[in-house]
Design a protein around this motif. Structure first.
Motif, PDB file in Angstrom:
ATOM      1  N   LYS A 152       0.836  -1.206   0.000  1.00 15.16           N
ATOM      2  CA  LYS A 152       0.000   0.000   0.000  1.00 15.16           C
ATOM      3  C   LYS A 152       0.868   1.253   0.000  1.00 15.16           C
ATOM      4  O   LYS A 152       0.595   2.220  -0.729  1.00 15.16           O
ATOM      5  N   ALA A 153       1.925   1.238   0.812  1.00 14.09           N
ATOM      6  CA  ALA A 153       2.831   2.387   0.859  1.00 14.09           C
ATOM      7  C   ALA A 153       3.528   2.581  -0.486  1.00 14.09           C
ATOM      8  O   ALA A 153       3.724   3.713  -0.946  1.00 14.09           O
ATOM      9  N   LEU A 154       3.892   1.472  -1.142  1.00 14.24           N
ATOM     10  CA  LEU A 154       4.507   1.557  -2.470  1.00 14.24           C
ATOM     11  C   LEU A 154       3.541   2.192  -3.461  1.00 14.24           C
ATOM     12  O   LEU A 154       3.922   3.076  -4.242  1.00 14.24           O
ATOM     13  N   ASN A 208      11.565   6.357  -6.795  1.00 19.03           N
ATOM     14  CA  ASN A 208      12.729   5.550  -6.429  1.00 19.03           C
ATOM     15  C   ASN A 208      12.736   5.215  -4.941  1.00 19.03           C
ATOM     16  O   ASN A 208      13.017   4.081  -4.549  1.00 19.03           O
ATOM     17  N   LYS A 209      12.416   6.206  -4.132  1.00 22.10           N
ATOM     18  CA  LYS A 209      12.391   5.976  -2.679  1.00 22.10           C
ATOM     19  C   LYS A 209      11.300   4.972  -2.319  1.00 22.10           C
ATOM     20  O   LYS A 209      11.505   4.088  -1.478  1.00 22.10           O
ATOM     21  N   GLY A 210      10.133   5.107  -2.958  1.00 23.67           N
ATOM     22  CA  GLY A 210       9.062   4.169  -2.671  1.00 23.67           C
ATOM     23  C   GLY A 210       9.439   2.745  -3.017  1.00 23.67           C
ATOM     24  O   GLY A 210       9.163   1.801  -2.254  1.00 23.67           O
ATOM     25  N   VAL A 211      10.089   2.566  -4.149  1.00 21.06           N
ATOM     26  CA  VAL A 211      10.512   1.227  -4.583  1.00 21.06           C
ATOM     27  C   VAL A 211      11.573   0.674  -3.635  1.00 21.06           C
ATOM     28  O   VAL A 211      11.515  -0.492  -3.218  1.00 21.06           O
ATOM     29  N   ARG A 212      12.544   1.495  -3.281  1.00 21.10           N
ATOM     30  CA  ARG A 212      13.629   1.017  -2.411  1.00 21.10           C
ATOM     31  C   ARG A 212      13.101   0.718  -1.005  1.00 21.10           C
ATOM     32  O   ARG A 212      13.544  -0.246  -0.370  1.00 21.10           O
ATOM     33  N   ASP A 213      12.175   1.534  -0.515  1.00 21.79           N
ATOM     34  CA  ASP A 213      11.587   1.260   0.796  1.00 21.79           C
ATOM     35  C   ASP A 213      10.832  -0.063   0.779  1.00 21.79           C
ATOM     36  O   ASP A 213      10.906  -0.851   1.739  1.00 21.79           O
ATOM     37  N   TYR A 214      10.102  -0.308  -0.314  1.00 21.72           N
ATOM     38  CA  TYR A 214       9.363  -1.569  -0.411  1.00 21.72           C
ATOM     39  C   TYR A 214      10.326  -2.749  -0.454  1.00 21.72           C
ATOM     40  O   TYR A 214      10.113  -3.762   0.227  1.00 21.72           O
ATOM     41  N   ALA A 215      11.384  -2.631  -1.252  1.00 26.08           N
ATOM     42  CA  ALA A 215      12.364  -3.717  -1.357  1.00 26.08           C
ATOM     43  C   ALA A 215      13.026  -3.983  -0.007  1.00 26.08           C
ATOM     44  O   ALA A 215      13.267  -5.136   0.358  1.00 26.08           O
ATOM     45  N   ALA A 216      13.304  -2.910   0.732  1.00 23.02           N
ATOM     46  CA  ALA A 216      13.936  -3.077   2.043  1.00 23.02           C
ATOM     47  C   ALA A 216      13.015  -3.824   3.000  1.00 23.02           C
ATOM     48  O   ALA A 216      13.448  -4.717   3.734  1.00 23.02           O
ATOM     49  N   ARG A 217      11.726  -3.479   2.978  1.00 26.13           N
ATOM     50  CA  ARG A 217      10.778  -4.142   3.874  1.00 26.13           C
ATOM     51  C   ARG A 217      10.518  -5.582   3.437  1.00 26.13           C
ATOM     52  O   ARG A 217      10.270  -6.459   4.262  1.00 26.13           O
ATOM     53  N   ALA A 218      10.570  -5.826   2.119  1.00 26.16           N
ATOM     54  CA  ALA A 218      10.305  -7.171   1.604  1.00 26.16           C
ATOM     55  C   ALA A 218      11.497  -8.104   1.763  1.00 26.16           C
ATOM     56  O   ALA A 218      11.350  -9.318   1.591  1.00 26.16           O
ATOM     57  N   SER A 219      12.661  -7.562   2.070  1.00 26.86           N
ATOM     58  CA  SER A 219      13.863  -8.395   2.171  1.00 26.86           C
ATOM     59  C   SER A 219      14.416  -8.456   3.586  1.00 26.86           C
ATOM     60  O   SER A 219      15.492  -8.999   3.802  1.00 26.86           O
ATOM     61  N   ARG A 249      -9.238   6.728  -6.498  1.00 24.81           N
ATOM     62  CA  ARG A 249      -9.277   5.298  -6.213  1.00 24.81           C
ATOM     63  C   ARG A 249      -8.992   4.494  -7.484  1.00 24.81           C
ATOM     64  O   ARG A 249      -8.242   3.519  -7.450  1.00 24.81           O
ATOM     65  N   ARG A 250      -9.594   4.912  -8.603  1.00 25.22           N
ATOM     66  CA  ARG A 250      -9.368   4.190  -9.863  1.00 25.22           C
ATOM     67  C   ARG A 250      -7.911   4.332 -10.322  1.00 25.22           C
ATOM     68  O   ARG A 250      -7.309   3.376 -10.806  1.00 25.22           O
ATOM     69  N   LEU A 251      -7.369   5.526 -10.186  1.00 24.29           N
ATOM     70  CA  LEU A 251      -5.980   5.743 -10.579  1.00 24.29           C
ATOM     71  C   LEU A 251      -5.031   4.903  -9.742  1.00 24.29           C
ATOM     72  O   LEU A 251      -4.113   4.255 -10.267  1.00 24.29           O
ATOM     73  N   LEU A 252      -5.263   4.889  -8.434  1.00 25.40           N
ATOM     74  CA  LEU A 252      -4.397   4.101  -7.556  1.00 25.40           C
ATOM     75  C   LEU A 252      -4.543   2.613  -7.834  1.00 25.40           C
ATOM     76  O   LEU A 252      -3.580   1.847  -7.674  1.00 25.40           O
ATOM     77  N   ARG A 253      -5.734   2.189  -8.268  1.00 26.43           N
ATOM     78  CA  ARG A 253      -5.921   0.784  -8.621  1.00 26.43           C
ATOM     79  C   ARG A 253      -5.045   0.413  -9.819  1.00 26.43           C
ATOM     80  O   ARG A 253      -4.424  -0.642  -9.859  1.00 26.43           O
ATOM     81  N   GLN A 254      -4.998   1.315 -10.798  1.00 25.53           N
ATOM     82  CA  GLN A 254      -4.152   1.057 -11.972  1.00 25.53           C
ATOM     83  C   GLN A 254      -2.664   1.180 -11.624  1.00 25.53           C
ATOM     84  O   GLN A 254      -1.834   0.414 -12.129  1.00 25.53           O
ATOM     85  N   VAL A 255      -2.337   2.138 -10.773  1.00 25.54           N
ATOM     86  CA  VAL A 255      -0.949   2.263 -10.317  1.00 25.54           C
ATOM     87  C   VAL A 255      -0.535   1.010  -9.559  1.00 25.54           C
ATOM     88  O   VAL A 255       0.583   0.500  -9.725  1.00 25.54           O
ATOM     89  N   ASN A 256      -1.443   0.486  -8.726  1.00 25.00           N
ATOM     90  CA  ASN A 256      -1.149  -0.732  -7.989  1.00 25.00           C
ATOM     91  C   ASN A 256      -0.939  -1.912  -8.937  1.00 25.00           C
ATOM     92  O   ASN A 256      -0.063  -2.759  -8.705  1.00 25.00           O
ATOM     93  N   ALA A 257      -1.747  -1.973 -10.015  1.00 26.62           N
ATOM     94  CA  ALA A 257      -1.566  -3.047 -10.999  1.00 26.62           C
ATOM     95  C   ALA A 257      -0.178  -2.964 -11.630  1.00 26.62           C
ATOM     96  O   ALA A 257       0.500  -3.988 -11.831  1.00 26.62           O
TER      97      ALA A 257
END
Length: 530
Positions: free
Chosen positions: A275-277, A353-364, A492-500
């Motif tokens: 969700k944060a990503l 970039n920060k969002g992606v790296r934060d997600y990777a850090a939490r996922a690893s 909400r629709r935009l975030l749904r597509q961004v999430n996809a």
């Protein structure tokens, strides 16, 4: 849970090697694969013969001890082997040993009949080149066979038993093989009884430091024969037990996988991490601005349709917020179109970039170092193409800013109100003309009808204007609420597509890497289970 067979454990080890490729140190993955292949190859060959290798440094008397145990001078008198430069095999009950010796790459073979009781079973003793030889090929042979034989016999002498090279380069790497290791202090005839005990105790302490605390140190003298029978009995005991091959392979498995013995199967990443990503990528893609544009566009269009007709026409000169951003209301299902929004800014890229790296850090966070780095690399590999993918996500979103046809009723009422006001104004204008120019119409008299004291034309003018203004104000107020709803829905629709997009480009690759780690850990645990 049933106990896995050795074949299943070796298969699991081979699977672990494949999954670990590129995720752990190359030497570690090669070692795991080598153990799996060596173990499988050893199982396919004679499981009746126990292979015992004699390893020692130059001058340790290894070949002399070998001859004493064999009961003949095969290590020095063999016609094809004047020096200890190639491995020599003394074979008891040789039937079925040829393929095994070929695999060991031992060409010099001597069949034996005495020295060991027949109950010991098929046995192969190997006299090997010195592992500290100045010839690298000799050291390589010793190192290769140290990884292949079933039982290791370390032969040292009083002068070199503490040599750091011997312990560091040869004994310590096999510290997990105490169940199939024998240690012999040779040339005890050069020591007094008290010195023999002191040197043996010192050698035992060194072996404990090497990780071989359970190995018993046997004293022997190839020259006098003292202790030779004890060494022979220990070899016979190991061979008679018929477990040396299995214990050697098990020790190899444990040694190759010891670093991951306590590794845990990973749990799922925190739900709020994805969700944060999505929120971070949504901010970078301009979702708040686009959603606000949808709300503003809806209010503008509603105002044009339902506002007071004397002023609402001016709204047509204002640019539509959606069109100004180059966005279409229809969803681009094909995925080939792009919006006309400006390219992602440097700050937007930094946020993504920060969002992606934060997600990777939490996922690893619960993965080992190599796998954690692999997760980060897989996630960050999406960064170069992420702006374009997010733009496509925006283009795929249906942005509903159209005003429904139900509002046409208000439009009709606005026209009715305007016509009523125009009728009232026209009525007064006509009466003015009649009074000013002195003409009249037979169906129209100068007398103006009233209602409750109010002249009808006045009521028409005031009522039409007030009704138009009131309808405009009410529709504007409702448009503000409806615009906010449309803004929320669009977001909400935009975030749904961004999430996809986030799932396809980042979350799924990370999940695959985590599943690879899960498979590796499970394979290692299966390989180590006895």
């Amino acid at each position: 849970m049933s106990k896995p067979t050795l074949a299943e454990r070796l298969t699991a080890l081979d699977t672990a090697a494949e999954l670990a490729d590129g995720r752990i140190a190359r030497a570690d993955s090669e070692r795991i694969r080598a153990v799996a292949q060596s173990g499988s190859s050893r199982r396919e060959l004679s499981d009746e013969h126990t292979v015992v290798g004699f390893f020692g440094a130059t001058g340790s008397g290894k070949s002399s001890l070998f001859n004493a145990i064999v009961g003949a001078d095969v290590a020095t008198t063999h016609v094809r082997r004047p020096t200890t430069s190639t491995p020599l095999a003394a074979v008891w009950q040789p039937d079925g040993s040829a393929a095994l010796l070929d695999w060991l790459e031992v060409r010099d073979r001597s069949e034996r009949t005495g020295g060991f009781d027949k109950q010991v079973g098929p046995l192969i003793l190997l006299d090997l080149p010195d592992f500290d030889s100045v010839r690298s090929e000799h050291r390589d042979i010793a190192a290769r066979l140290a990884a292949q034989v079933d039982v290791l016999v370390w032969v040292v002498d009083p002068e070199k038993y503490a040599d750091a090279v011997i312990h560091r380069d040869f004994i310590t790497p096999h510290s997990g093989h105490s169940a199939v290791t024998l240690a012999v202090l040779n040339k005890t005839d050069l020591l007094s009884a008290s010195d023999q005990k002191a040197v043996a105790d010192s050698f035992r302490d060194l072996l404990e430091r090497d990780g071989l605390g359970k190995v018993k140190v046997l004293g022997a003298s190839a020259r006098t024969g003292d202790g030779v029978d004890a060494v022979r009995q220990q070899i016979a005991k190991v061979a008679k037990g018929r477990r040396a091959q299995l214990e050697r392979i098990e020790a190899d498995i444990d040694s190759a996988t010891s670093e991951w013995a306590d590794a845990r199967v990973p749990s799922q990443p925190p739900r709020d991490a994805e969700k944060a990503l999505t929120q971070a990528l949504g901010q970078a893609a301009g979702v708040p601005a686009i959603a606000a544009a949808v709300g503003s566009s809806y209010r503008k269009r509603l105002g044009q349709r339902t506002g007071w007709l004397l002023t609402s026409w001016m709204l047509r000169f204002r640019a539509d917020p959606l069109r100004r951003l180059g966005l279409r209301e229809e969803a681009d299902e094909s995925g080939v179109h792009r919006s006309s929004m400006p390219k992602m800014s440097a700050s937007g890229r930094a946020q993504a970039n920060k969002g992606v790296r934060d997600y990777a850090a939490r996922a690893s966070v619960d993965l080992s170092g190599g796998w954690a780095e692999s997760v980060r690399e897989r996630a960050e590999s999406a960064l170069p193409g992420l702006p374009e993918e997010l733009d496509r996500a925006v283009a795929r979103t249906r942005l509903q800013a159209r005003v429904s046809w139900g509002w046409s009723i208000v439009t009709v009422l606005q026209w009715v109100a305007l016509l009523a006001a125009l009728v009232g104004v026209g009525w007064y204008l006509l009466l003015w003309l009649m009074g000013s120019f002195g003409f009249g119409l037979p169906f129209l008299t100068p007398e103006v009808p009233t209602v409750e004291g109010w002249q009808v034309p006045t009521l028409l003018v005031a009522g039409g204007i007030l009704l138009g203004i009131l309808l405009g104000l009410l529709s504007a107020a409702f448009g503000g609420v409806a615009g906010a709803v449309r803004r929320t829905r669009a977001r909400r629709r935009l975030l749904r597509q961004v999430n996809a997009t986030a799932r396809e480009e980042i979350v799924e690759p990370v999940r695959e890497e985590r599943e690879r780690w899960r498979g590796f850990v499970e394979a290692v645990k299966l390989a180590r289970r006895r």
